[in-house]
Design an enzyme around this catalytic site. Structure first.
Site, PDB file in Angstrom:
ATOM      1  CD  GLU A   1     121.597 129.691  51.402  1.00 38.51           C
ATOM      2  OE1 GLU A   1     121.339 130.612  50.622  1.00 38.51           O
ATOM      3  OE2 GLU A   1     120.928 128.655  51.470  1.00 38.51           O
TER       4      GLU A   1
ATOM      5  CD  GLU B   1     117.901 128.204  54.764  1.00 36.76           C
ATOM      6  OE1 GLU B   1     117.474 128.329  53.595  1.00 36.76           O
ATOM      7  OE2 GLU B   1     118.505 129.095  55.368  1.00 36.76           O
TER       8      GLU B   1
HETATM    9  C1  BG6 Z   1     118.128 130.245  51.252  1.00 36.23           C
HETATM   10  C2  BG6 Z   1     118.188 131.308  52.306  1.00 36.23           C
HETATM   11  O1  BG6 Z   1     118.862 130.675  50.149  1.00 36.23           O
HETATM   12  O2  BG6 Z   1     116.905 129.887  50.730  1.00 36.23           O
HETATM   13  C3  BG6 Z   1     116.864 131.715  52.909  1.00 36.23           C
HETATM   14  O3  BG6 Z   1     119.115 130.980  53.309  1.00 36.23           O
HETATM   15  C4  BG6 Z   1     115.805 131.689  51.843  1.00 36.23           C
HETATM   16  O4  BG6 Z   1     117.029 132.968  53.513  1.00 36.23           O
HETATM   17  C5  BG6 Z   1     115.678 130.268  51.324  1.00 36.23           C
HETATM   18  O5  BG6 Z   1     114.576 132.209  52.215  1.00 36.23           O
HETATM   19  C6  BG6 Z   1     114.598 130.094  50.290  1.00 36.23           C
HETATM   20  O6  BG6 Z   1     114.812 130.981  49.234  1.00 36.23           O
HETATM   21  P1  BG6 Z   1     113.712 131.997  48.736  1.00 36.23           P
HETATM   22  O7  BG6 Z   1     114.386 132.851  47.725  1.00 36.23           O
HETATM   23  O8  BG6 Z   1     112.615 131.185  48.171  1.00 36.23           O
HETATM   24  O9  BG6 Z   1     113.287 132.772  49.933  1.00 36.23           O
END
Ligand code: BG6
Length: 470
Positions: free
Chosen positions: A166, A370
């Site tokens: 990211e 993700e």
């Molecule tokens: C992404 C990241 O932006 O989203 C992760 O790569 C992150 O590191 C995930 O944990 C979920 O976001 P958040 O802010 O809910 O942890």
């Protein structure tokens, strides 16, 4: 488009899940690890924990891998903490750090789980930041040196590499993520210089990977979400097109084609954010070629035209909530989409749209690194953790992914966030994503006991049936 017959998920599909080092490992200063910018974060958002212990995966990785194997994982995407391998970012290599990932990789392979390694997931060595971080071109060399150490030590067993997690979110939402250097004098401009240096570092690492490991495959891992216009007003459509370029295509055009996206470049010019590009940089970008695209998707985004008033800045807020850029686009609540408990919209069809768009633009195989639902899960009196809302989210996204595959998109893996509960980027331990519950609270570590959630058993069946039983 409706399909009368769905194509199946490919044979040997990488069913798995993801984590990142600082969010799951803990052991933040053990066995010679140096501090990262995340460890040195001055303040954590109110009522959220730090990352010192996290889910203690550093000590409990064997148990965690056993549970992943029980779920039937074919792949596990994790990140390596640069500061475990080279504690000050550029000097001596730390044997204990190398050993930890050697053990983890071996454990995965013994369990027939393909390791997919992110080289850098937000946790830049603090020692590098103290010398300017990504504003300093020396960080490019440091990253390449680090990459060589990884390829040298793990290249015999790791075939899939992701460069930078990211990058686009670090540029646009670094404050929320904790990656923004608080000492930058003119952060908006400086960030795009950092961005350029990261693009060059990524290109060099892809090149070195291909030279050192001809069998390996490497690609970028941005956060991509298709941007919708708030209405059919031409002004809104233009705003959506601009934001698509600024948020998504800037990063992928540079990684795949080695050029700056024109619309994004004109935005940089308009705002006075144009980076200094030294001789040879564009050639480096051009010569490097990713083998695939990895991307993270949580939701689509919707924008309307901005009349230029006010001084909206994305950089102040959460990575999945759009604020805007004065005169370019303005975030808009999409009335057609439900929201999760943290205000993130939920849009499985947007996932299909995003997959189609990325594949149409770049024609490279895709892996999803993700996708997932943050929620306040809890242990019931009978000791179980029921998360039907997560199953519903994942199932709907998988249905849309299968439709995208049927549309012709080449997808070779799905690694949602997250394999196991971990600490969120800025909303603490209580915001959970895992298939495996970690019994700790924000400030009470309890016993960090692992409890498979209801989604664990659901995902196990999905994997066992290669996605036939969603
Ligand atoms: C992404 C990241 O932006 O989203 C992760 O790569 C992150 O590191 C995930 O944990 C979920 O976001 P958040 O802010 O809910 O942890």
């Amino acid at each position: 488009m409706k399909h009368t017959q769905l194509k199946p998920f490919p044979k040997d599909f990488f069913w798995g899940a993801s984590t990142s080092a600082y969010q799951v490992e803990g052991a933040w200063n053990e066995d010679g690890k140096g501090p990262s910018v995340i460890d040195m974060r001055e303040k954590y958002p109110e009522r959220t924990t730090d990352y010192k212990v996290a889910s203690d995966h550093y000590h409990l990785y064997q148990e965690d891998v056993r549970l992943m194997a029980e779920m039937g994982f074919k792949a596990y995407r994790f990140s390596i903490a640069w500061t475990r391998i080279i504690p000050n970012g550029t000097g001596e290599v730390n044997p204990k750090g190398l050993e930890f990932y050697n053990n983890l990789i071996n454990e995965l392979i013994e369990n027939k789980i393909e390791p997919i390694v992110t080289m850098y997931h937000f946790d830049l060595p603090y020692a590098l930041q103290a010398r300017g971080g990504w504003s300093n071109r020396e960080t490019i060399d440091a990253f390449v040196k680090y990459a060589k150490v990884l390829f040298d030590n793990y290249g015999d067993r790791v075939k899939y590499w992701l460069t930078i997690n990211e990058q686009n979110m670090m540029i646009m939402h670094g404050k929320a993520l904790g990656t923004l250097d608080p000492n930058l004098e003119d952060p908006d401009r400086e960030l795009y210089q950092q961005n350029h240096h990261m693009l060059v570092a990524q290109a060099k690492a892809m090149d070195v990977c291909h030279q050192m490991l001809p069998q390996a495959l490497i690609g970028p891992a941005p956060n991509i979400s298709y941007i919708y216009p708030a209405s059919s007003k031409p002004e809104d459509i233009l705003a959506a097109q601009s934001f698509n370029s600024i948020r998504n295509w800037l990063y992928l055009d540079a990684a795949v084609y080695g050029r700056y996206n024109k619309t994004a470049w004109s935005f940089l010019e308009e705002k006075g954010y144009v980076p200094t590009i030294v001789e040879g940089d564009m050639e480096i970008l051009k010569n490097a070629k990713p083998d695939f695209i990895a991307f993270n998707y949580y939701t689509s985004k919707t924008v309307e035209a901005s009349n230029g008033e006010g001084n909206d800045k994305n950089n102040t807020g959460d990575q999945e909530i759009v604020i805007g850029e004065a005169g370019v686009y303005k975030g808009h609540n999409n009335p057609n989409l439900p929201k999760n408990e943290f205000g993130w919209e939920i849009d499985p069809i947007g996932f299909r749209t995003t997959l189609r768009e990325v594949y149409d633009r770049y024609q490279l195989p895709i892996i999803i690194t993700e996708n997932g639902l943050g929620a306040f899960d809890k242990v019931e009196e009978d000791g179980t953790v029921r998360d039907p809302y997560r199953i519903d989210y994942l199932k709907k996204h998988l249905e849309q992914m299968q439709l995208a595959i049927t549309d012709g998109v080449e997808v070779f893996g799905y690694c949602p966030w997250s394999a196991i509960d971990l600490i969120s980027t800025h909303q603490g331990a209580k915001k959970r994503y895992g298939f495996i519950f970690v019994d700790r609270e924000e400030f009470d570590l309890k016993e960090l006991r692992r409890i498979p959630k209801q989604s664990f058993y659901w995902y196990k069946e999905v994997i066992a049936s290669n996605g036939e039983k969603l």
